[in-house]
Structure formats: C-alpha cells, structure tokens
Design an enzyme around this catalytic site. Structure first.
Site, PDB file in Angstrom:
ATOM      1  N   GLU A  93      30.932  40.296  35.841  1.00 25.34           N
ATOM      2  CA  GLU A  93      32.128  39.444  35.999  1.00 25.34           C
ATOM      3  C   GLU A  93      32.125  38.722  37.348  1.00 25.34           C
ATOM      4  O   GLU A  93      32.507  37.548  37.434  1.00 25.34           O
ATOM      5  CB  GLU A  93      33.393  40.303  35.861  1.00 25.34           C
ATOM      6  CG  GLU A  93      34.687  39.537  35.873  1.00 25.34           C
ATOM      7  CD  GLU A  93      34.780  38.531  34.723  1.00 25.34           C
ATOM      8  OE1 GLU A  93      34.911  38.952  33.579  1.00 25.34           O
ATOM      9  OE2 GLU A  93      34.725  37.313  35.001  1.00 25.34           O
ATOM     10  N   LYS A 107      25.156  29.763  38.014  1.00 23.54           N
ATOM     11  CA  LYS A 107      26.393  30.202  37.341  1.00 23.54           C
ATOM     12  C   LYS A 107      26.591  29.491  36.001  1.00 23.54           C
ATOM     13  O   LYS A 107      27.019  30.109  35.027  1.00 23.54           O
ATOM     14  CB  LYS A 107      27.585  29.951  38.257  1.00 23.54           C
ATOM     15  CG  LYS A 107      27.603  30.875  39.483  1.00 23.54           C
ATOM     16  CD  LYS A 107      28.625  30.396  40.490  1.00 23.54           C
ATOM     17  CE  LYS A 107      28.757  31.340  41.660  1.00 23.54           C
ATOM     18  NZ  LYS A 107      29.554  30.773  42.768  1.00 23.54           N
TER      19      LYS A 107
HETATM   20  N1  HSE Z   1      28.568  31.338  47.662  1.00 29.80           N
HETATM   21  C1  HSE Z   1      29.345  31.454  46.471  1.00 29.80           C
HETATM   22  C2  HSE Z   1      30.400  30.378  46.461  1.00 29.80           C
HETATM   23  C3  HSE Z   1      29.981  32.821  46.429  1.00 29.80           C
HETATM   24  O1  HSE Z   1      30.646  29.763  47.502  1.00 29.80           O
HETATM   25  O2  HSE Z   1      30.976  30.122  45.406  1.00 29.80           O
HETATM   26  C4  HSE Z   1      30.714  33.091  45.147  1.00 29.80           C
HETATM   27  O3  HSE Z   1      29.812  33.218  44.083  1.00 29.80           O
END
Ligand code: HSE
Ligand code: NAP
Length: 434
Positions: free
Chosen positions: A126, A202
C-alpha cells in the site's frame, strides 16, 4: 497471539512505522499484538528520533529475513539491492512481506509474486504508491468489479511540492528540492523524483493492478519536470491551466488499429485546466483520479509522502496480514490480496497518442512568422486552438500555441519542419495538455 515483526530500515518511513507500533493507544486493538522483534539498519551508531532498544538493532539484515521467529518482514530500506534479495530470502523462509519499495516491485514484481504464491505468503505494498492514500487496496478490492478505463494521478509528492512552490511563490527549483529533501519527501537519489522515474514505477504498479497484467517499465513514456520554467507556469496560468506531473494509465482508444486491451502508459508534465479536480492538488499531496464502468469517476486524495502518512499505509498492511493470520490457521492466499497476473500488458507507442499540446516558440520578430507556423502545422493536420504572441525577449518574438487534439506523431513531424524554418530561433517548451 503476538506477531513478530522484522523491520528492515529505520529511516524516514521506518521511524514513522515504529512510532505507530510503539504507541497503540487509541488505535485498533490488533496493534497490541504486533511486536517489533528485530530492526536492521546500515549504521547502528546513528542518532535517531526514536527510542528503540539497542539490543534489537543489527546490521545483519539477512539474519532478520531468515530468523525462524519472525512472522512479517517490513522492507523499508529502499533501492534495488539488497532490498530485492532480502525480500526473496524472507519469502523463501515463509515470511509475509510489507514494502514501500515501488522501485523493486515495479521491476521485480513478477519474480517476487511468483515466489510468494509458491510459498503461500502475502506481499503487501500500500505504501509504495500515494504515501498515506489508500489506493492499492481499493484497486484490489473495492473497485475490482469495475472495468477500469483510466487512471490519472499526481503520484510524486516531491515534484508536486516543487511545482506548487514555483507556481505560488515563484520559488527557485533547486531551493525547493532541497526543502523537499529536508522534509523527507524525496528519494535517496532525488533524480528519481525530478526525472519522473518514481512516478513511472508507481504508475506501472497501479496500471498492473487496474488492467490485470504486469507492465514493463521500458514501455512507459517518461518526462520529468526539469525543463519547466517560470515562463511556462505564467503562460499556463494566463491560459487558465496549472502544470502538474501526471502519470497516466489508460485503455487505448478502440478507433485506432489497436484493440481495446492495449494501454497508454505515460508520465509527463501536463497543463491541466484549472477546473479539473487534479488542478487543486498542491504541495506534497497526491491524488489518483480513476474512471471506470460502472462507477464513473472516483478520486483518492491525501498526503503523498512523509513519515507519518507513509507509515499509516505500512501499518495498515501489517494489520491486514495479522488479521488473516489470526483467523486462518493455514493462510491460503486470499484471492483479492495476492497478485497472480499471468501476462504482460501491451502498451501503444507515444506517437499514437491523441492529445492537445502547448508549445512556446522564440522567433524572429517580423511579419509572416505566425502564418509560416500555421501552414506547417496545417500540412501535418495539426489544428490550432489558440496562438498568442506573448512579447519580445532579446529581440526575439515569443509565441505560445495550444493545439486541438492531434496525433503526437503528426505534431512531432510538424515541429521538425518548423524547427528548420529560418525564422525560428528555438522551441523552449513543448507540453501536453489534458
Ligand atoms: N519520493 C516519493 C515522492 C516518496 O516524493 O512521492 C513517496 O513515494
Ligand atoms: P531512508 O530515510 O533513506 O531510510 C532508509 C533506511 O534503510 C535507513 O534506516 C538505512 O539505515 C537503511 N538502509 C538502507 N540501505 C541499507 C543497507 N544496504 N543495509 C542496511 N540498512 C540499510 O528512506 P525512506 O525515505 O524511509 O524510504 C524507505 C522506502 O520507502 C523507500 O523504498 C522509499 O521509496 C519508500 N517510500 C518513502 C516515502 C517517503 O516519504 N520518504 C514515501 C513512500 C515510500 P541507516 O539509517 O543506518 O542509514
């Protein structure tokens, strides 16, 4: 029943996680059943903002991953190795895994899920997308009956923080990035944030869940935010847009040669109409806008990075596993919680994308330039929504163009020809428009 946790990493997210586990008052009672049994770090002598007994700290992370007393491994060290090997080692030893590591999951997901399914253990992630926002679980469970058409997300907190500060305060890129690093938002190597690579990892994960197939990272088109200037932010605002780094996973339109099971996957800065729900997502916040049938549109919104929010997601995964272990003596992988994809999704090349564009030109300041631009665009079937001469800079005219929907391949061909016109000095910005 007490569940023993092996925590790998005690940095920003590790400390946030330990703080939740060590203060169960007012939270779900199941937290009382979770024991931080061992903690792995790189440097034991480091001063940390948490009170952890030195007796459970070690630099031998493999010993934690293979410890027969540990039930659940929480991987919060980040990076590819040794994170990947430790996860696989822990699975081999029958441990359930919770990780926030999108870099590892987006690259080695098939290997890791395959190993986990063979061993009947869970790999929960998650925290890997959207920090504290619950979005992985909704995609696996609550939304699973929907046919997902598209996911459009602001899924990198660091770049959203930078763009917001540039837009609202006229702040300097490098200063805001340093700020984001101090606040614990950025990756160990912030190039991953700024170049769009973290968002790419992501969207591969979200796309894979939404469209039921693994996604190869090399198939995802990716541009970061380094080229965004104060001038583009100002012109975008004048045209009623804001600039955001968007990550998009979408079914390719059926009216191309492609069948509908092909996808568009892309990450790039985008001009978003100020009226769009994503336009108001600022600072470190993230939002994931999902369209599907029959649900229509749904948006998940909240803090996208930082210790507390990310730890909330990590501990929610631990709780899910603990709840299953508490109720089932033989954990058979829960069909909605485990990952069992059999195929890779097919991704269409970016040149097939149909979108609007914003482009900024520096040209000679003489009559007929706009006409020449217009005829080149016309030649490649690019029709224009607006053309504005915004001013003169160093004796060069600055012209901003917004197109109507156009095939990206055609737009690029037109630009190549425009670039070679003697009246054109340069094309400092080319951005897509939502
Ligand atoms: N480096 C990532 C960001 C951390 O700034 O979204 C969260 O996944
Ligand atoms: P971090 O602050 O850099 O912490 C990393 C921790 O791992 C540190 O405790 C470090 O030990 C330990 N570590 C790193 N490499 C190690 C190695 N080779 N051997 C032993 N220990 C090692 O990182 P973070 O920001 O917490 O991020 C952790 C993970 O969460 C990453 O995958 C990141 O992408 C993800 N994530 C972060 C955020 C966020 O907002 N920060 C949000 C979502 C997801 P020392 O302390 O001894 O150096």
């Amino acid at each position: 029943m007490v569940f023993k946790i092996g925590l790998l990493g005690l940095g920003t997210v590790g400390i946030g996680t330990a703080k939740i586990l060590l203060s169960p008052q007012g939270r779900h009672p199941l937290i009382n059943e979770l024991e931080i049994y061992r903690v792995g770090v790189r440097d034991i002598s480091k001063t940390r903002d948490i009170n952890i007994s030195p007796n459970i700290l070690t630099t031998d992370l493999e010993a934690i991953a293979t410890d027969p007393d540990v039930d659940i491994i929480i991987e919060l060290i980040g990076g590819l190795e040794p994170a990947r090997s430790l996860i696989l080692k822990a699975i081999e030893h029958g441990k359930h895994i919770v990780t926030a590591n999108k870099a590892v999951i987006s690259r080695y997901g098939p290997e890791i899920f395959d190993a986990a399914n063979k061993k009947s253990v869970y790999v929960m992630l998650e925290a890997s997308v959207g920090g504290g926002i619950p979005v992985i679980q909704p995609l696996k469970e609550s939304l699973t009956v929907n046919r997902i058409h598209s996911i459009t997300g602001i899924i990198n907190g660091t770049t959203n923080y930078i763009l917001t500060k540039m837009q609202k305060e006229g702040a300097d890129f490098a200063d805001v990035l340093a700020d984001a690093q101090k606040l614990g938002y950025a990756e160990a190597n912030p190039t991953a944030d700024v170049e769009g690579l973290d968002a790419k990892d992501k969207i591969a994960i979200l796309g894979s869940l939404a469209f039921s197939g693994f996604i190869k990272l090399e198939d995802i088109y990716c541009e970061g935010i380094r080229q965004i200037t104060a001038a583009d932010i100002t012109y975008a605002a004048q045209l009623n847009f804001v600039i955001k780094l968007l990550a998009i996973a979408k079914q390719a339109p059926k009216n191309t040669n492609f069948t509908s099971d092909k996808l568009q996957l892309r990450v790039h800065p985008t001009l978003i109409p100020k009226t769009h729900p994503l336009a108001s997502i600022n600072d470190v916040d993230n939002a994931i806008f999902i369209e599907g049938e029959p649900i229509g549109q749904v948006m998940f919104f909240g803090p996208g990075a930082g210790a507390g929010p990310t730890a909330s997601a990590v501990v929610s995964d631990i709780m899910n596993i603990a709840a299953i272990l508490q109720t089932e003596t033989e954990p058979i992988p829960h069909p909605l919680l485990s990952c069992t994809h059999q195929k890779y999704c097919e991704i269409v090349p970016i040149k097939e994308l149909i979108t609007r564009f914003y482009a900024r030109f520096l040209t000679q300041d003489k009559p007929g330039v706009i006409g020449k631009l217009g005829s080149c665009f016309g030649k490649y079937s690019v029709s224009l929504e607006s053309v504005v001469q915004t001013g003169i800079h160093n004796q060069l005219a600055e012209i901003v163009v917004v197109t109507r929907d156009v095939r990206e391949g055609n737009f690029r061909q037109a630009l190549e020809e425009i670039q070679s016109l003697d009246v054109i000095n340069s094309i400092p910005s080319i951005l897509r428009v939502l």
